[in-house]
Write an enzyme that holds these catalytic residues in place. Structure first.
Site, mmCIF file in Angstrom:
data_model
loop_
_atom_site.group_PDB
_atom_site.id
_atom_site.type_symbol
_atom_site.label_atom_id
_atom_site.label_comp_id
_atom_site.label_asym_id
_atom_site.label_seq_id
_atom_site.Cartn_x
_atom_site.Cartn_y
_atom_site.Cartn_z
ATOM 1 C CG ASP A 1 -2.052 -0.939 1.158
ATOM 2 O OD1 ASP A 1 -2.011 -1.868 0.323
ATOM 3 O OD2 ASP A 1 -3.005 -0.767 1.939
ATOM 4 C CG HIS B 1 2.290 0.194 4.231
ATOM 5 N ND1 HIS B 1 2.022 -0.718 5.220
ATOM 6 C CD2 HIS B 1 1.171 0.940 4.083
ATOM 7 C CE1 HIS B 1 0.777 -0.524 5.667
ATOM 8 N NE2 HIS B 1 0.238 0.471 4.998
#
Ligand SMILES: [Zn+2]
Length: 261
Positions: free
Chosen positions: A86, A231
């Protein structure tokens, strides 16, 4: 259950096999046919990618975001696990994540932020070209999205959609809310725009840099069917990279197969 079935109505972009077919990647018959984005007649200088048509699907809102692969229709093979990445693209970290995934020969699912897609279009295309799934993570990543009015949520979703489609030709089929904040409004709008809401089952909180060991141990708790969260954006991701570098081969040894949504 059955929520994904409606997505088959989306099949808009026949030029790009694994993407935009309205099905999870494993349901697409030609496995990993490389999507041709820029047909290369040599003299033409960088053709502008054609934006995918915006076709809001008439889907019923699902009640809960998807946390397990078994909730998808069709579900992937039993020993599948999904890594989601992400908050990118990030010029510093995304290329390193992409290199790592390539080294280990796996595909992942990237939830990208529209503003960053605008800033780093080439990098965004590189993610798609490598066969990873590109998904909508809003235009500006507002953490207060759970309490936002309908109009603003819609803007976040539509702007990111347009940016992603414009840059990659991929029609995003999956949406993740910033911070996993969901509301009835978000779920309705996500369905209205032909996407499935995706959450996660395994969260090592790598964004907070809790240490390579913590990230590694948490990820290693992942089981078949889980969606895991990591992430590439939001700051120094060296811990994430180090953890993934050992976690991916260990999980493969356990017989797990990494799949992109
Ligand atoms: Zn995020």
């Amino acid at each position: 259950m059955g929520a994904a079935a409606g997505l088959t109505a989306l099949g808009a972009d026949s030029a790009r096999p694994p993407h935009g077919t309205g099905k999870p990647a494993w349901a697409v018959p030609t496995p990993r046919a490389r999507p041709v984005i820029h047909p290369t007649p040599t003299p033409t200088p960088t053709p502008t990618p054609r934006p995918a048509p915006w076709t809001p699907a008439k889907l019923t809102a699902v009640e809960k975001p998807v946390r397990e692969l078994t909730q998808l229709n069709p579900p992937p093979p039993p020993q599948s696990i999904a890594l989601t990445i992400d908050d990118g693209p990030s010029p510093l970290w995304t290329p390193r994540v992409l290199d790592l995934l390539a080294e280990h020969g796996i595909h992942a699912t990237f939830f990208v932020i529209g503003e960053q897609v605008k800033e780093f279009p080439k990098l965004t295309r590189r993610i798609a070209d490598a066969g990873h799934q590109i998904c909508n993570h809003t235009q500006t990543h507002p953490i207060s999205i759970g309490s936002m009015a309908r109009k603003r949520v819609r803007k976040e979703i539509v702007e990111a959609h347009d940016r992603i489609a414009d840059v990659t030709g991929v029609v995003p089929q999956f949406f993740r809310s910033p911070g996993g904040a969901w509301s009835k409004t978000i779920l309705e709008l996500v369905a209205e725009h032909g996407m499935l809401p995706i959450d996660w089952a395994v969260d090592p909180r790598d964004w907070a840099r809790p240490g390579v060991g913590h990230i590694r141990r948490t990820l290693m708790k992942g089981k078949a069917g889980n969606i895991m969260l990591c992430h590439d954006g939001g700051g120094d991701r060296s811990q994430t990279l180090k953890a993934l570098d050992t976690v991916i081969p260990k999980m493969k040894k356990r017989g797990l197969t990494f799949v992109a949504l």
